[in-house]
Enzyme design. Structure first.
Site, short mmCIF file in Angstrom:
data_model
loop_
_atom_site.label_atom_id
_atom_site.label_comp_id
_atom_site.label_asym_id
_atom_site.label_seq_id
_atom_site.Cartn_x
_atom_site.Cartn_y
_atom_site.Cartn_z
CG ASN A 13 -47.90 83.11 -6.74
OD1 ASN A 13 -48.44 83.07 -5.63
ND2 ASN A 13 -47.23 84.17 -7.16
CE LYS A 15 -49.54 86.46 -8.70
NZ LYS A 15 -49.33 87.50 -9.69
CG HIS A 98 -44.08 87.34 -6.85
ND1 HIS A 98 -44.72 88.50 -7.21
CD2 HIS A 98 -44.50 86.39 -7.71
CE1 HIS A 98 -45.50 88.25 -8.26
NE2 HIS A 98 -45.38 86.96 -8.58
CD GLU A 100 -48.05 90.10 -7.59
OE1 GLU A 100 -48.35 89.32 -6.67
OE2 GLU A 100 -48.44 89.95 -8.77
CD GLU A 170 -43.03 85.09 -11.70
OE1 GLU A 170 -43.88 84.29 -12.07
OE2 GLU A 170 -43.20 85.86 -10.74
N GLY A 176 -49.55 89.20 -14.75
CA GLY A 176 -50.94 89.60 -14.61
C GLY A 176 -51.43 90.55 -15.70
CB SER A 216 -49.37 86.56 -19.02
OG SER A 216 -49.69 87.75 -18.31
P1 PGA Z 1 -49.60 85.60 -13.78
O1 PGA Z 1 -48.70 85.67 -12.47
O2 PGA Z 1 -49.47 84.20 -14.32
O3 PGA Z 1 -50.99 85.92 -13.32
O4 PGA Z 1 -49.06 86.61 -14.74
C1 PGA Z 1 -47.45 85.04 -12.40
C2 PGA Z 1 -46.82 85.31 -11.06
O5 PGA Z 1 -47.03 86.40 -10.53
O6 PGA Z 1 -46.12 84.45 -10.48
#
Ligand code: PGA
Length: 255
Positions: A13, A15, A98, A100, A170, A176, A216
């Site tokens: 992903n 982003k 997601h 976010e 998640e 992140g 992560s």
């Molecule tokens: P990350 O993000 O691996 O940077 O923690 C995962 C995601 O948001 O899908």
């Protein structure tokens, strides 16, 4: 993971990172290293990089995904993109719900469900994200929250169509932050998701659905995570921006 019943999926992903030229060079190099791998490799790139990504990935094991979609087939939705438009562009997967987007763009359990229907209608495979906050985990309601999210995301989706969905657990506190869930914590939730799928659709369908972990994921923790019985791959944010790291994560899934 359990290769006998379901596919392992490694989805990057990106982003809001990388442009079309970056996608072209990244995928050209990744293409040769994923040749012969059996896991599904997906890159969810920004909308503007989709044409270049699809073109470069053509004929390889890499599928291209989008990171969002609208739930309506067409209409007066300024700035939005429909699932049919994504499908026409050669997209195969779309990330839905997601955290976010739930946090910053008003995505709700209801819109997640509408988008999942829309994605399936257009022939796309939705990657439906669910996850709890740190506070929810502390108060011990994680499994209830996740079950409720899964049930509402899949509302009125029939058994034959649900087979085309992928679910990504998640935990919000792990995204992140570098603070990965332990393999046991992640597997416990993924197992609860599979049990929820079993209640909704029966054991056969439940065991055929890929349930990923995201938050992560790195080359360091990937082997341990993917060794767990109910973790069928990863949704990878930060580490998918680095080709070597992403390749290593693919290798971890290909054991
Ligand atoms: P990350 O993000 O691996 O940077 O923690 C995962 C995601 O948001 O899908």
């Amino acid at each position: 993971m359990n290769r006998r019943y379901r596919k392992t999926v490694i989805a990057g992903n990106w982003k809001m990172n990388k442009n079309a030229a970056d996608a072209k060079s990244f995928i050209s190099e990744l293409k040769s290293s994923v040749r012969g791998k059996w896991c599904e490799v997906v890159l969810c790139v920004p909308f503007t990089a989709i044409p270049a990504a699809v073109k470069t990935a053509k004929g390889s094991r890499i599928d291209i995904g989008a990171q969002n979609c609208h739930f309506a087939p067409e209409g007066a939705y300024t700035g939005e993109i429909s699932c049919a438009m994504l499908a026409e562009a050669g997209v195969k997967y779309v990330v839905i719900g997601h955290s976010e987007r739930r946090r910053d763009f008003g995505e709700s359990d209801r819109t997640v469900n509408l988008k999942a229907h829309a994605a399936l209608d257009a022939g796309l495979r939705p990657i439906i994200c669910v996850g709890e906050s740190a506070e929810m985990r502390e108060t011990g309601i994680t499994l209830d929250v996740i079950r409720a999210q899964v049930k509402s995301a899949l509302k009125d989706i029939t058994a034959d169509r649900v087979r085309r969905t992928v679910i990504a657990y998640e935990p919000i506190w792990a995204i992140g932050t570098g603070d990965t869930a332990t393999a046991e914590q992640a597997d416990e939730v993924n197992r609860a998701i599979r049990e929820c799928l079993r209640q909704l659709y029966g054991a056969r369908v439940a065991r055929s659905i890929s349930i990923l972990y995201g938050g992560s994921v790195t080359p360091k923790n990937a082997y341990e995570l993917f060794a767990m019985p109910d973790i069928d791959g990863g949704l990878v944010g930060g580490a998918s921006l680095d080709r070597a790291a992403f390749e290593e994560i693919i290798n971890a899934a290909d054991q």
